[in-house]
Design a protein around this motif. Sequence first.
Motif, PDB file in Angstrom:
ATOM      1  N   THR A 439       0.838  -1.203   0.000  1.00 44.40           N
ATOM      2  CA  THR A 439       0.000   0.000   0.000  1.00 44.40           C
ATOM      3  C   THR A 439       0.870   1.249   0.000  1.00 44.40           C
ATOM      4  O   THR A 439       1.775   1.397   0.830  1.00 44.40           O
ATOM      5  N   PHE A 440       0.601   2.141  -0.959  1.00 42.00           N
ATOM      6  CA  PHE A 440       1.225   3.456  -1.024  1.00 42.00           C
ATOM      7  C   PHE A 440       0.220   4.489  -0.528  1.00 42.00           C
ATOM      8  O   PHE A 440      -0.959   4.457  -0.906  1.00 42.00           O
ATOM      9  N   VAL A 441       0.675   5.435   0.297  1.00 40.70           N
ATOM     10  CA  VAL A 441      -0.137   6.567   0.735  1.00 40.70           C
ATOM     11  C   VAL A 441       0.584   7.835   0.299  1.00 40.70           C
ATOM     12  O   VAL A 441       1.784   7.998   0.562  1.00 40.70           O
ATOM     13  N   PHE A 442      -0.144   8.753  -0.380  1.00 42.42           N
ATOM     14  CA  PHE A 442       0.461   9.947  -0.961  1.00 42.42           C
ATOM     15  C   PHE A 442       0.050  11.203  -0.186  1.00 42.42           C
ATOM     16  O   PHE A 442      -1.075  11.316   0.312  1.00 42.42           O
ATOM     17  N   PHE A 443       0.998  12.158  -0.128  1.00 41.43           N
ATOM     18  CA  PHE A 443       0.775  13.444   0.523  1.00 41.43           C
ATOM     19  C   PHE A 443       1.358  14.543  -0.362  1.00 41.43           C
ATOM     20  O   PHE A 443       2.349  14.322  -1.066  1.00 41.43           O
ATOM     21  N   LYS A 444       0.786  15.731  -0.264  1.00 44.94           N
ATOM     22  CA  LYS A 444       1.335  16.852  -1.010  1.00 44.94           C
ATOM     23  C   LYS A 444       2.677  17.245  -0.421  1.00 44.94           C
ATOM     24  O   LYS A 444       2.843  17.306   0.794  1.00 44.94           O
ATOM     25  N   SER A 445       3.647  17.528  -1.292  1.00 50.72           N
ATOM     26  CA  SER A 445       4.952  17.982  -0.834  1.00 50.72           C
ATOM     27  C   SER A 445       4.921  19.480  -0.630  1.00 50.72           C
ATOM     28  O   SER A 445       4.489  20.232  -1.524  1.00 50.72           O
ATOM     29  N   PRO A 446       5.289  19.975   0.554  1.00 45.60           N
ATOM     30  CA  PRO A 446       5.196  21.417   0.825  1.00 45.60           C
ATOM     31  C   PRO A 446       6.164  22.220  -0.035  1.00 45.60           C
ATOM     32  O   PRO A 446       7.158  21.705  -0.547  1.00 45.60           O
ATOM     33  N   GLY A 447       5.888  23.523  -0.183  1.00 42.13           N
ATOM     34  CA  GLY A 447       6.754  24.407  -0.948  1.00 42.13           C
ATOM     35  C   GLY A 447       6.391  24.423  -2.427  1.00 42.13           C
ATOM     36  O   GLY A 447       5.370  23.879  -2.870  1.00 42.13           O
ATOM     37  N   ASN A 448       7.272  25.056  -3.209  1.00 43.85           N
ATOM     38  CA  ASN A 448       7.055  25.191  -4.649  1.00 43.85           C
ATOM     39  C   ASN A 448       7.387  23.874  -5.341  1.00 43.85           C
ATOM     40  O   ASN A 448       8.530  23.468  -5.400  1.00 43.85           O
ATOM     41  N   ASN A 449       6.375  23.202  -5.850  1.00 45.94           N
ATOM     42  CA  ASN A 449       6.610  21.903  -6.489  1.00 45.94           C
ATOM     43  C   ASN A 449       5.973  21.830  -7.876  1.00 45.94           C
ATOM     44  O   ASN A 449       5.555  20.767  -8.309  1.00 45.94           O
ATOM     45  N   ASN A 450       5.899  22.957  -8.553  1.00 56.54           N
ATOM     46  CA  ASN A 450       5.377  23.040  -9.915  1.00 56.54           C
ATOM     47  C   ASN A 450       3.908  22.652 -10.003  1.00 56.54           C
ATOM     48  O   ASN A 450       3.404  22.359 -11.083  1.00 56.54           O
ATOM     49  N   GLY A 451       3.223  22.616  -8.859  1.00 60.41           N
ATOM     50  CA  GLY A 451       1.783  22.376  -8.873  1.00 60.41           C
ATOM     51  C   GLY A 451       1.355  20.944  -8.636  1.00 60.41           C
ATOM     52  O   GLY A 451       0.165  20.666  -8.450  1.00 60.41           O
ATOM     53  N   THR A 452       2.290  19.976  -8.659  1.00 56.58           N
ATOM     54  CA  THR A 452       1.913  18.580  -8.451  1.00 56.58           C
ATOM     55  C   THR A 452       1.379  18.373  -7.034  1.00 56.58           C
ATOM     56  O   THR A 452       1.949  18.860  -6.060  1.00 56.58           O
ATOM     57  N   SER A 453       0.289  17.632  -6.936  1.00 52.03           N
ATOM     58  CA  SER A 453      -0.342  17.353  -5.646  1.00 52.03           C
ATOM     59  C   SER A 453      -0.856  15.917  -5.655  1.00 52.03           C
ATOM     60  O   SER A 453      -0.626  15.163  -6.605  1.00 52.03           O
ATOM     61  N   VAL A 454      -1.591  15.561  -4.606  1.00 55.54           N
ATOM     62  CA  VAL A 454      -2.229  14.249  -4.584  1.00 55.54           C
ATOM     63  C   VAL A 454      -3.259  14.153  -5.704  1.00 55.54           C
ATOM     64  O   VAL A 454      -3.390  13.124  -6.371  1.00 55.54           O
ATOM     65  N   GLU A 455      -3.982  15.232  -5.949  1.00 51.43           N
ATOM     66  CA  GLU A 455      -5.096  15.199  -6.910  1.00 51.43           C
ATOM     67  C   GLU A 455      -4.652  15.350  -8.362  1.00 51.43           C
ATOM     68  O   GLU A 455      -5.254  14.747  -9.259  1.00 51.43           O
ATOM     69  N   ASP A 456      -3.604  16.158  -8.643  1.00 53.51           N
ATOM     70  CA  ASP A 456      -3.226  16.475 -10.023  1.00 53.51           C
ATOM     71  C   ASP A 456      -1.704  16.506 -10.168  1.00 53.51           C
ATOM     72  O   ASP A 456      -0.977  16.674  -9.192  1.00 53.51           O
ATOM     73  N   GLY A 457      -1.233  16.380 -11.429  1.00 47.98           N
ATOM     74  CA  GLY A 457       0.164  16.658 -11.696  1.00 47.98           C
ATOM     75  C   GLY A 457       0.941  15.548 -12.376  1.00 47.98           C
ATOM     76  O   GLY A 457       0.391  14.699 -13.079  1.00 47.98           O
ATOM     77  N   GLN A 458       2.251  15.585 -12.123  1.00 48.24           N
ATOM     78  CA  GLN A 458       3.198  14.647 -12.738  1.00 48.24           C
ATOM     79  C   GLN A 458       3.502  13.495 -11.774  1.00 48.24           C
ATOM     80  O   GLN A 458       2.870  13.349 -10.731  1.00 48.24           O
ATOM     81  N   ILE A 459       4.475  12.684 -12.160  1.00 44.38           N
ATOM     82  CA  ILE A 459       4.910  11.481 -11.428  1.00 44.38           C
ATOM     83  C   ILE A 459       3.705  10.580 -11.137  1.00 44.38           C
ATOM     84  O   ILE A 459       3.373  10.292  -9.984  1.00 44.38           O
TER      85      ILE A 459
END
Length: 468
Positions: A439-459
């Motif tokens: 099981t992987f659990v994802f969290f938003k990385s604080p600071g400027n991260n080009n907009g990637t979040s749990v809901e949207d983005g890259q990776i």
Amino acid sequence: MATCGGGSGLASNNDVQETPSNSAQSGAAVALSNVPNSSLGSSASPPVLPLHREPVYNWQATKSSLKERFAYLFNNELLSDVRFVVGKGRQAQRIPAHKFVLAAGSAVFDAMFNGGMATISTEIELPDVEPAAFLSLLRFLYSDDVHIGPETVMSALNTAKKYAVPALASHCVEFVTKHLRADNAFMLLTQARLYDDPQISSLCLDTIDKSTAEAVNADGFTDIDLDTLCAVLERDTLSIRENRLFGAVVRWAEAECCRQQLPPTSENKQKVLGKALPLIRFPLMSVEKFPAVNPKPRASYIDRPRCCLRGEECSINRFQQVESRWGYSGTSDRIRFNVSRRISIVGFGLYGSIHGHTDYQVNIQIMESDKHLTLGQNDTGFSCDGTSNTFRVMFTEPVEILPNVSYTACATLKGPDSHYGTKGLKKVTQESAAGTKTTFVFFKSPGNNNGTSVEDGQIPEIIYYRLD
């Protein structure tokens, strides 16, 4: 093949003595000192000698044991009743022997002399046997003494198997096991493959896996044949960065051009590499190394890291939908995560261009979040085809991930706008065929991260192996 002599680390001991050799590959045509009446012919046919000589008077009285008496008869015309013409052409040797001694030590010789189709000839030709190896076999049958060296051990092992003398075969395997090192592993591997010996081949490959950099830097590496090179390059378990391995392969190609009397141009090096070239894992190499490669590598090359991982490669995708467009200005896309079990991450799947076929440059990293410690990274590149698929970007080495520790996945892309993922999942569980869940659990990385979040983005994708 490179000669493996005193500097090879295959030294003799009290039980194993080294036999000199004129041929690095076969150890054939050995002129053994202190061996009475041994001759090496000067033409295709060795000189014919009388079958019996005048007996030496009372020689038996000078030998205090049965072993000494039989050892005296080794390679001696005295009392001999058979001769073997061993080897081919100018390297052939005529070797006298005694049927009783050979039959007592080998079921093959027993059948040859005493079986239902026993030969009546007093001279037997063995063109496919190397003289040095045959003499090692006979010496063992006459005296239990083992005379083998680095250049003759594989031919002696093959001969011992051919004539069903397992005790000598065991000594040969023990010799290889005791003296096998990174700097002679390729020489012995080539011989083991020549004689189709999977046990010794496996021992050599294990040594190459553990000390790959040292092994490919040894002289014997550039002497191996193309099939042996391919057998090594196919392995996932080599412990070397792909850039260094590629440099060694280029050295091999230069040596092969010399053997084939070709100028060592880029085109000729690619030509002699042939089927070995696709086995180089160019996607694992740094982008700055690619100018040395022509044509430029594409996605058809293997991108799986070389490591000691076992089992099935796995991957999870954290998005349920793909959209466009996602831009890049030099800022990293990041996402934090933790995982329920111990794994090794080997790469990411990334989204590519919305504008058709495009090449990206990318730096990928995994960091331990709380300590801001970089555990693995790679400066590389990937090609995409304009579809919304993910494109694999791999680390040069696996990155071990421990359960319930916070990590950050990071990707810094240089290139045009790309697709991106939406409707992201905070938790993704994957179950193996054996019922094991990760099981992987994802969290938003604080600071400027080009907009990637749990809901949207890259990776969108993490590629990994389970470790427990």
